[in-house]
Design an enzyme around this catalytic site. Structure first.
Site, mmCIF file in Angstrom:
data_model
loop_
_atom_site.group_PDB
_atom_site.id
_atom_site.type_symbol
_atom_site.label_atom_id
_atom_site.label_comp_id
_atom_site.label_asym_id
_atom_site.label_seq_id
_atom_site.Cartn_x
_atom_site.Cartn_y
_atom_site.Cartn_z
ATOM 1 N N GLU A 159 -5.058 6.350 7.342
ATOM 2 C CA GLU A 159 -3.663 6.898 7.340
ATOM 3 C C GLU A 159 -3.271 6.858 6.127
ATOM 4 O O GLU A 159 -3.140 6.014 5.086
ATOM 5 C CB GLU A 159 -2.828 5.657 8.036
ATOM 6 C CG GLU A 159 -2.867 5.744 9.679
ATOM 7 C CD GLU A 159 -1.939 4.809 10.381
ATOM 8 O OE1 GLU A 159 -0.863 4.654 9.699
ATOM 9 O OE2 GLU A 159 -2.127 4.185 11.343
ATOM 10 N N GLU A 167 -4.165 -1.904 12.334
ATOM 11 C CA GLU A 167 -3.002 -2.609 11.519
ATOM 12 C C GLU A 167 -2.879 -4.179 12.187
ATOM 13 O O GLU A 167 -1.820 -4.508 12.263
ATOM 14 C CB GLU A 167 -1.777 -1.725 11.341
ATOM 15 C CG GLU A 167 -2.048 -0.801 10.699
ATOM 16 C CD GLU A 167 -0.388 -0.087 10.199
ATOM 17 O OE1 GLU A 167 0.417 -0.336 10.907
ATOM 18 O OE2 GLU A 167 -0.629 0.955 9.485
#
Length: 502
Positions: free
Chosen positions: A293, A174
């Site tokens: 995720e 991320e």
């Protein structure tokens, strides 16, 4: 009352073989996922290495093929060297992603040992926040090189003669998120990821590498980030990551149950960007997707421990109910419907942190409602996904239009001579009469019709009531030649297993 739906399944309409890694999961050094989850020396079920036996048993039952480690946001500030060598010599460190104290009692080697016991491969992540090329290539050398170099010989000195041979590696996590330690622009990250990938592959050419997509489709960076990063890394990576979470914090169940339509669009959008860069580069190589995720996450936003620098405080210990399990089921169906492009996916996370498995420190373990769709898909969703032709009544919700009440997919396991239909009835009040046409297979017979249902959509499993919401095998699916009929109860997850007789 019931409403009508139909599904046609043809054995020649093949979408893709299911990569087993579609049923992966994730364990981060966050909350009690590691300490108190998989690792708790002194627990009544713990083995000599401190691994909880009850957790291992529950995880083995899921047949988890791959587990992402050690993060997550955690990895962007992690010095992997702190987690190897004699435990008594490992330093404690301030963990800035979650404002806790990391004891480093579980590190690379311990997790490798645990993953073997769990029957899982490891998807290893490298720190591209505070670190970069050098630390990543050294970690690959430590983990995968046989011997004869500084880092491989150091591993041997730590008691691991054989290399771990981790094959799948994430290039950071991320990295467009302002919450991330060492957050970067797309160009900064793309350049670093590309050069890191080159160095890692020069140590071990067999690696599969995952580049970071943006942190979610709601990010202002979304799509442009993916295009820029792939433009800079295309020749040196194999996968692009996607992250997405869903919740019903506004109490709109009908809208919540349609969440998987957002996942469908998200996957299609990222695949389109990948193919745009492929066309731009005139490449023959296809980039696959790693949805590493995904889950229902109710407590998003309360992201750090209330008391700074605690050791493994409880964090994000969401209690999941039936409607959460139905959304997880719909998302698993979405993943299967995109098995031609999504080859890896990780439900985040596996234990204690927004997880299907919960434990009490020193005490028992129990299984959340979301455990069951995940387990069913992992066990019975192996084989070839077949293109489903579905006819279903639809509804509109706050964020979605034309939401089919029937969400379904089928998987053909030729080796087992079985077809499995996974189906969710999104209707909150009425049963769904489902007819499945399987005449291309000849005749079939019903092996089992499993249902997860409850009269209360908010019903959950807890420490005090761990068996409140359990699947049962009292479904009444019936076969007549090459046709199957079944009643899917209102708001239910269904697994219909069929034996093909030819």
């Amino acid at each position: 009352m019931s409403i009508q739906s139909k599904m046609i399944v043809d054995k020649d309409f093949k979408l893709a073989e299911v990569d087993p890694r579609l049923y992966g999961s994730f364990i981060e050094h966050l909350g009690r996922a590691v300490y108190g989850g998989i690792y708790e020396p002194g627990h009544p079920t713990a083995d000599a290495n401190g691994f909880r036996g009850d957790a291992l048993q529950a995880i083995r039952a899921l047949r988890v093929p791959i587990i992402r480690y050690p993060g997550g946001n955690f990895v962007s500030g992690y010095n992997w060297e702190d987690g190897v060598g004699p435990k008594e010599n490992r330093k404690r460190s301030l963990e800035l992603a979650w404002w806790t104290t990391e004891t480093n009692q579980v590190g690379t080697n311990e997790f490798a040992d645990w993953a073997k016991l769990a029957g899982s491969e490891v998807m290893m992540a490298v720190n591209l926040g505070t670190r970069g090329i050098d630390a990543a290539r050294n970690l690959v050398e430590y983990c995968n090189h046989p011997s004869g170099s500084y880092w491989s010989d150091l591993r041997i000195s730590h008691g691991y003669q054989a290399p771990h041979n981790f094959r799948t590696w994430c290039l950071g996590n991320e990295m467009d998120g302002p919450w991330q330690i060492g957050a970067k622009t797309a160009v900064e990250y793309g350049r670093l990821a590309n050069e890191t990938a080159k160095a890692m592959r020069w140590v071990d050419p067999s690696l599969e590498l995952v580049a970071c997509g943006s942190s979610g489709s709601s990010m202002s960076t979304f799509a442009e980030w993916e295009a820029t990063v792939l433009d800079l890394t295309y020749d040196n990576v194999d996968f692009l990551s996607l992250h997405t979470y869903y919740n019903n914090n506004n109490g709109d169940t009908a809208n919540f149950l349609a969440s998987s339509l957002d996942m469908d669009q998200f996957i299609d959008s990222v695949a389109a960007v990948c193919d745009y860069i492929k066309a731009k580069k005139k490449s023959k190589k296809k980039i696959y997707l790693s949805l590493d995720e995904w889950n229902v996450w109710k407590t998003q936003g309360t992201s750090r421990a209330q008391q700074h620098w605690e050791i493994a405080p409880p964090e994000f210990e969401d209690v999941y109910n039936l409607e959460d399990a139905l959304v997880v089921g719909c998302c698993l169906i979405s993943l299967l419907k995109h098995a031609d492009r999504v080859k890896m996916a990780c439900i985040a996370q596996l234990i204690n942190v927004i997880a299907p498995i919960m434990t009490e420190n020193g005490g028992p373990l129990w299984l959340q409602t979301t455990y069951y769709p995940y387990m069913h898909a992992s066990i019975y969703g192996r084989g070839t996904v077949l293109h489903p032709l579905i006819t279903s009544p639809k509804y509109d919700s706050k964020d979605f239009t034309d939401v089919p009440y029937l969400e379904a997919v089928s998987v053909y396991n030729e080796e087992m001579n079985e077809v499995t239909v996974f189906a969710v009835n999104r209707h909150l009040r009425e049963g769904l009469e489902l007819t499945v046409d399987l005449r291309s297979f000849g005749t079939v017979e019903v092996i089992q019709h499993t249902i997860l249902e409850h009269e209360d959509l908010q019903a959950a499993n807890t420490r005090s009531n761990p068996a409140n919401v359990l699947p049962h095998n009292r479904g009444k699916a019936a076969a007549d030649g090459g046709r199957v009929s079944a009643l899917l109860p209102a708001a239910s997850w269904n697994v219909i297993r069929l034996r093909v007789n030819g």
